[in-house]
Structure formats: C-alpha cells, structure tokens
Design an enzyme around this catalytic site. Sequence first.
Site, PDB file in Angstrom:
ATOM      1  N   LYS A  13      -6.957  10.350   7.904  1.00  0.00           N
ATOM      2  CA  LYS A  13      -7.443  10.942   6.652  1.00  0.00           C
ATOM      3  C   LYS A  13      -8.941  10.709   6.453  1.00  0.00           C
ATOM      4  O   LYS A  13      -9.671  11.622   6.101  1.00  0.00           O
ATOM      5  CB  LYS A  13      -6.684  10.364   5.446  1.00  0.00           C
ATOM      6  CG  LYS A  13      -5.204  10.666   5.431  1.00  0.00           C
ATOM      7  CD  LYS A  13      -4.551  10.188   4.132  1.00  0.00           C
ATOM      8  CE  LYS A  13      -4.581   8.679   3.951  1.00  0.00           C
ATOM      9  NZ  LYS A  13      -3.699   7.922   4.871  1.00  0.00           N
ATOM     10  N   ARG A  88      -0.403   8.612  -4.748  1.00  0.00           N
ATOM     11  CA  ARG A  88       0.569   8.099  -3.773  1.00  0.00           C
ATOM     12  C   ARG A  88       1.926   7.805  -4.392  1.00  0.00           C
ATOM     13  O   ARG A  88       2.842   7.365  -3.695  1.00  0.00           O
ATOM     14  CB  ARG A  88       0.081   6.789  -3.164  1.00  0.00           C
ATOM     15  CG  ARG A  88      -1.044   6.980  -2.228  1.00  0.00           C
ATOM     16  CD  ARG A  88      -1.241   5.731  -1.399  1.00  0.00           C
ATOM     17  NE  ARG A  88      -2.605   5.734  -0.956  1.00  0.00           N
ATOM     18  CZ  ARG A  88      -3.011   5.217   0.190  1.00  0.00           C
ATOM     19  NH1 ARG A  88      -2.164   4.626   0.986  1.00  0.00           N
ATOM     20  NH2 ARG A  88      -4.264   5.275   0.530  1.00  0.00           N
ATOM     21  N   ARG A 127      -7.794   0.274  15.751  1.00  0.00           N
ATOM     22  CA  ARG A 127      -8.797   0.126  14.699  1.00  0.00           C
ATOM     23  C   ARG A 127      -8.968  -1.349  14.322  1.00  0.00           C
ATOM     24  O   ARG A 127     -10.075  -1.804  14.035  1.00  0.00           O
ATOM     25  CB  ARG A 127      -8.376   0.938  13.463  1.00  0.00           C
ATOM     26  CG  ARG A 127      -9.406   0.903  12.353  1.00  0.00           C
ATOM     27  CD  ARG A 127      -9.044   1.858  11.241  1.00  0.00           C
ATOM     28  NE  ARG A 127      -7.983   1.351  10.396  1.00  0.00           N
ATOM     29  CZ  ARG A 127      -7.428   2.038   9.407  1.00  0.00           C
ATOM     30  NH1 ARG A 127      -7.809   3.275   9.172  1.00  0.00           N
ATOM     31  NH2 ARG A 127      -6.480   1.522   8.672  1.00  0.00           N
ATOM     32  N   ARG A 133      -9.829  -4.794   9.610  1.00  0.00           N
ATOM     33  CA  ARG A 133      -9.261  -4.655   8.272  1.00  0.00           C
ATOM     34  C   ARG A 133      -8.100  -5.616   8.114  1.00  0.00           C
ATOM     35  O   ARG A 133      -7.255  -5.725   8.998  1.00  0.00           O
ATOM     36  CB  ARG A 133      -8.762  -3.212   8.081  1.00  0.00           C
ATOM     37  CG  ARG A 133      -9.620  -2.407   7.129  1.00  0.00           C
ATOM     38  CD  ARG A 133      -9.149  -0.998   7.022  1.00  0.00           C
ATOM     39  NE  ARG A 133      -7.850  -0.868   6.361  1.00  0.00           N
ATOM     40  CZ  ARG A 133      -7.381   0.294   5.920  1.00  0.00           C
ATOM     41  NH1 ARG A 133      -8.098   1.398   6.077  1.00  0.00           N
ATOM     42  NH2 ARG A 133      -6.199   0.362   5.346  1.00  0.00           N
ATOM     43  N   ARG A 144       3.286  -0.969   5.358  1.00  0.00           N
ATOM     44  CA  ARG A 144       2.560   0.181   4.797  1.00  0.00           C
ATOM     45  C   ARG A 144       3.280   1.487   5.127  1.00  0.00           C
ATOM     46  O   ARG A 144       3.346   2.396   4.296  1.00  0.00           O
ATOM     47  CB  ARG A 144       1.120   0.202   5.326  1.00  0.00           C
ATOM     48  CG  ARG A 144       0.226  -0.817   4.620  1.00  0.00           C
ATOM     49  CD  ARG A 144      -0.984  -1.199   5.435  1.00  0.00           C
ATOM     50  NE  ARG A 144      -1.871  -0.096   5.723  1.00  0.00           N
ATOM     51  CZ  ARG A 144      -2.680  -0.033   6.784  1.00  0.00           C
ATOM     52  NH1 ARG A 144      -2.685  -1.009   7.668  1.00  0.00           N
ATOM     53  NH2 ARG A 144      -3.467   0.996   6.955  1.00  0.00           N
TER      54      ARG A 144
HETATM   55  P1  ADP Z   1      -4.030   3.580   4.585  1.00  0.00           P
HETATM   56  O1  ADP Z   1      -3.831   5.003   4.168  1.00  0.00           O
HETATM   57  O2  ADP Z   1      -4.373   3.446   6.022  1.00  0.00           O
HETATM   58  O3  ADP Z   1      -2.924   2.658   4.170  1.00  0.00           O
HETATM   59  P2  ADP Z   1      -6.148   3.177   2.563  1.00  0.00           P
HETATM   60  O4  ADP Z   1      -7.505   2.719   2.899  1.00  0.00           O
HETATM   61  O5  ADP Z   1      -6.021   4.550   2.033  1.00  0.00           O
HETATM   62  O6  ADP Z   1      -5.331   2.983   3.911  1.00  0.00           O
HETATM   63  O7  ADP Z   1      -5.461   2.184   1.525  1.00  0.00           O
HETATM   64  C1  ADP Z   1      -5.449   0.790   1.741  1.00  0.00           C
HETATM   65  C2  ADP Z   1      -4.681   0.079   0.619  1.00  0.00           C
HETATM   66  O8  ADP Z   1      -5.344   0.329  -0.650  1.00  0.00           O
HETATM   67  C3  ADP Z   1      -3.250   0.522   0.398  1.00  0.00           C
HETATM   68  O9  ADP Z   1      -2.340  -0.100   1.284  1.00  0.00           O
HETATM   69  C4  ADP Z   1      -3.037   0.077  -1.075  1.00  0.00           C
HETATM   70  O10 ADP Z   1      -2.837  -1.300  -1.184  1.00  0.00           O
HETATM   71  C5  ADP Z   1      -4.374   0.416  -1.704  1.00  0.00           C
HETATM   72  N1  ADP Z   1      -4.369   1.797  -2.252  1.00  0.00           N
HETATM   73  C6  ADP Z   1      -5.132   2.830  -1.817  1.00  0.00           C
HETATM   74  N2  ADP Z   1      -4.865   3.951  -2.523  1.00  0.00           N
HETATM   75  C7  ADP Z   1      -3.897   3.615  -3.427  1.00  0.00           C
HETATM   76  C8  ADP Z   1      -3.161   4.307  -4.436  1.00  0.00           C
HETATM   77  N3  ADP Z   1      -3.369   5.619  -4.673  1.00  0.00           N
HETATM   78  N4  ADP Z   1      -2.238   3.633  -5.153  1.00  0.00           N
HETATM   79  C9  ADP Z   1      -2.026   2.334  -4.944  1.00  0.00           C
HETATM   80  N5  ADP Z   1      -2.640   1.614  -4.007  1.00  0.00           N
HETATM   81  C10 ADP Z   1      -3.580   2.228  -3.247  1.00  0.00           C
END
Ligand code: ADP
Length: 204
Positions: A13, A88, A127, A133, A144
């Site tokens: 993404k 989400r 990654r 990370r 996740r």
């Molecule tokens: P990925 O899609 O690889 O899990 P992101 O960088 O998008 O990585 O998100 C990392 C973390 O940030 C998620 O696992 C969550 O803890 C938090 N997060 C991101 N976006 C949201 C959201 N819309 N609602 C709740 N938590 C979020």
Amino acid sequence: MRLILMGPPGAGKGTQATRISERYGIPAISTGDIFRANVAAGTPLGVAAQTYMDAGEYVPDEVTNAMVRDRLAHPDCQRGFLLDGYPRTLEQVKELDQMLADLGTQLDGVLVLSVDAGVLVERLLDRAATEARADDTRNVIGRRQQVYEEQTAPLVSEYDARGILAHIDGFGRIDHVTDRVYTAISRLSSVPDRTGRLAPPARR
Ligand code: ADP
C-alpha cells in the site's frame, strides 16, 4: 479525487500510495505513518498508540478517528486525498462517512490490493531486515494478518455494495501493479490526472 487504499499488511500500500499521490497531486495519508511518527517523537498520541502497534492490534477507534478527522481538515485535503490504512473497522467506516458528509463530499473509490498470504510474510520479513519496524516479527505479522481478516476484510463487501470498489492484483513487479492501479482509478473517477488526461465517467 477521494480514494481509499486497502489491503493486508505487506500488500504494498505504502509504495503505491506514494505514486498515486504524485500522479494525482493529492496527499497520501497513512495512519500507520502518522502513528509511527508520533511514537518516534514521544507525543501523547504516540504513547497511546505504541502498545497496540507493537502487539499488532488496532489502535482504538476513537483515537484513530480523531486523528483522521483532524488531518482531513487541513487545506491540502480540499482537492482530494488518498487514505492508506484507514478505515480498518466498520466503526471507522461509519465515522469516515460522517466526516465526509460534514465536509460536503464523498468517496470516489476504494482500491483493494490483494497478494497471496505466503508472499506477504516473505515481503514483511524482508522489510524487517532493512527498516527494523517493531511489528515486522514473525509472531506479530501473524497477528496483524489475523486482525486484518477479522476486522478489515469485511469492509470490502461494504464498499462493494456501494459500487465503488476496485480489486487490484498486487503480485508482480511494482511498476506493473502501479499500471493496474492507474487503470482502476481511471475507471472509478472522472477527475483528470496531472497529465491532463480525463478518465471516463464513473459507472455509478
Ligand atoms: P500494515 O498495513 O503493514 O499493518 P500500517 O503502517 O498501515 O501497517 O499500520 C501499522 C499499525 O498502525 C497497525 O498494526 C495498527 O496498530 C496501527 N494502525 C494503522 N492504521 C490504523 C487504523 N485505521 N485503525 C487502527 N489502528 C491502525
């Protein structure tokens, strides 16, 4: 142009979001990036988010929703935006609907990047080796993916029912995926991109 980019962890993404942002001249808003920046800076928001993120859980809706509402009020969002990683949960979908209604606008499309689960884990572990990370460990990656399936996958049918969903195959070379993304956007939207090309009207 107002777009959402969805897809499981590791689907690519962030990479595609940057390209979409440049091509259409709209900000890419990644809730994950905003959270990580706040964690790094030690802000109260970062402190509130970190435990959840490190465990692979979602940050509570009220925290995330308030953050996005605030971000969408910035002037750079007036011409449009791309949301990466939000909404989400179904609760976040409802809240986003309300935010857009308050702004007097609506979504043009929801792009779903899909990639085979085995490939996803490999990408995330690769990654981990370069970006370090905290949530790219095998255990947390598994959690996740599970949280995505349980809480976020149901959003696909919600947006599909609204007729604004586009599925994109996220497997293969990054440039090929980007081409698929642009094609999907041009089908969803009648807004010109920076090249001045006008896409056909949306089939809504
Ligand atoms: P990925 O899609 O690889 O899990 P992101 O960088 O998008 O990585 O998100 C990392 C973390 O940030 C998620 O696992 C969550 O803890 C938090 N997060 C991101 N976006 C949201 C959201 N819309 N609602 C709740 N938590 C979020």
